[in-house]
Design an enzyme around this catalytic site. Structure first.
Site, PDB file in Angstrom:
ATOM      1  N   SER A  41       0.796  -1.225   0.000  1.00 40.11           N
ATOM      2  CA  SER A  41       0.000   0.000   0.000  1.00 40.11           C
ATOM      3  C   SER A  41       0.830   1.277   0.000  1.00 40.11           C
ATOM      4  O   SER A  41       0.383   2.312  -0.499  1.00 40.11           O
ATOM      5  CB  SER A  41      -0.938   0.008   1.211  1.00 40.11           C
ATOM      6  OG  SER A  41      -0.213  -0.197   2.414  1.00 40.11           O
ATOM      7  N   HIS A 248      -1.039   5.971   6.574  1.00 37.25           N
ATOM      8  CA  HIS A 248      -0.410   5.889   5.258  1.00 37.25           C
ATOM      9  C   HIS A 248      -0.120   7.304   4.758  1.00 37.25           C
ATOM     10  O   HIS A 248      -0.774   8.262   5.167  1.00 37.25           O
ATOM     11  CB  HIS A 248      -1.325   5.179   4.252  1.00 37.25           C
ATOM     12  CG  HIS A 248      -1.368   3.702   4.413  1.00 37.25           C
ATOM     13  ND1 HIS A 248      -2.095   3.078   5.402  1.00 37.25           N
ATOM     14  CD2 HIS A 248      -0.771   2.704   3.700  1.00 37.25           C
ATOM     15  CE1 HIS A 248      -1.946   1.767   5.302  1.00 37.25           C
ATOM     16  NE2 HIS A 248      -1.141   1.512   4.287  1.00 37.25           N
TER      17      HIS A 248
END
Length: 265
Positions: A41, A248
């Site tokens: 990711s 993230h």
């Protein structure tokens, strides 16, 4: 004797020719690049928005560092197969087929999911401080014992498929600024433990990358003060919805953090 105006004109022409030559050389170099972006990711761009419609749950973003590099350099070919949640086994089973003997540039981030990063973060956010520290220690133990062999298999497969490629293994940033500006949320003991897990993971990645003859892109320094609780604009999502985008890099973290480190590696 050359008159000043004439000298300026010649200098301008020379400068123009120099810039044209440099641009042509740059374009020629880019034209010879066949780039494949592998990974999890952090490489697909989860958390950065602007997801490609055909990427589904992999959440490949046009704001991801790999896609930004492609836009800036216009390589001869570009394969973007990084996928949210990918582990080392997924690289071998689903992504490695994107490589071939003509591949000249490869980027990859992987290892965080193998070590259970998402579950560790969940424990640290929802559980007690001791639960967090224990979860981090379990993740660090996995990273130092089981992960090296798994990374070696991935890196060996990359070398076998694309023996002439320049390979850049991208690392993971610190999530928190310790002693930073955050008032709410988990305490600094838990934050420091989470950062120490990133250090352990990056250390393993760097060592295995060097052993394979690959470059390592260490993003920790460039993210300094851009972590959660940092003094500058935060480049990382905190707990957010969708949940999978939590912790993230935002678009700014991809363009300001990952892209320059990858480009320089």
């Amino acid at each position: 004797m050359i008159r000043p105006a004439r000298a300026l004109s010649i200098a301008a022409v020379a400068a123009g020719l120099t810039m044209t030559t440099l641009f042509a050389a740059s374009s020629a170099n880019a034209a010879g690049v066949n780039y494949v972006a592998l990974g999890d990711s952090y490489s697909s761009g989860v958390g950065a928005g602007s997801y490609l419609s055909d990427s589904g749950s992999c959440k490949r973003s046009t704001n991801a560092y790999a896609y930004l590099w492609k836009n800036a350099h216009a390589p001869s070919s570009f394969k973007f197969v990084a996928c949210s949640g990918a582990k080392t086994g997924d690289i071998l089973n689903s992504q490695i087929s994107a490589l071939d003997a003509g591949t000249t540039l490869v980027s990859i981030s992987v290892g965080g999911n193998d070590a259970g990063f998402a579950d560790t973060m969940q424990t640290c956010v929802l559980g007690s401080e001791s639960d967090c520290v224990n979860a981090v220690n379990t993740a660090k133990n996995y990273a130092t014992t089981a992960l090296p062999g798994q990374l070696d298999k991935v890196y060996s497969a990359i070398k076998s498929k694309s023996p002439n490629a320049h390979v850049v293994v991208m690392g993971y940033p610190h999530i928190y600024k310790i002693g930073g500006s955050c008032i709410f949320g988990i305490g600094d003991t838990a934050r420091a433990a989470i950062n120490s897990a990133a250090d352990t993971l990056d250390g393993v990645l760097a060592k295995r990358a060097a052993n394979a003859g690959f470059a390592f892109g260490d993003v920790r320094n460039v993210f300094t003060e851009h972590e959660i609780c940092g003094s500058l604009t935060t480049w990382l999502n905190s707990a957010t919805l969708p949940v999978d985008e939590s912790y993230h890099p935002k678009a700014a973290g991809q363009s300001g953090g990952y892209l320059p480190v990858f480009s320089a590696s």
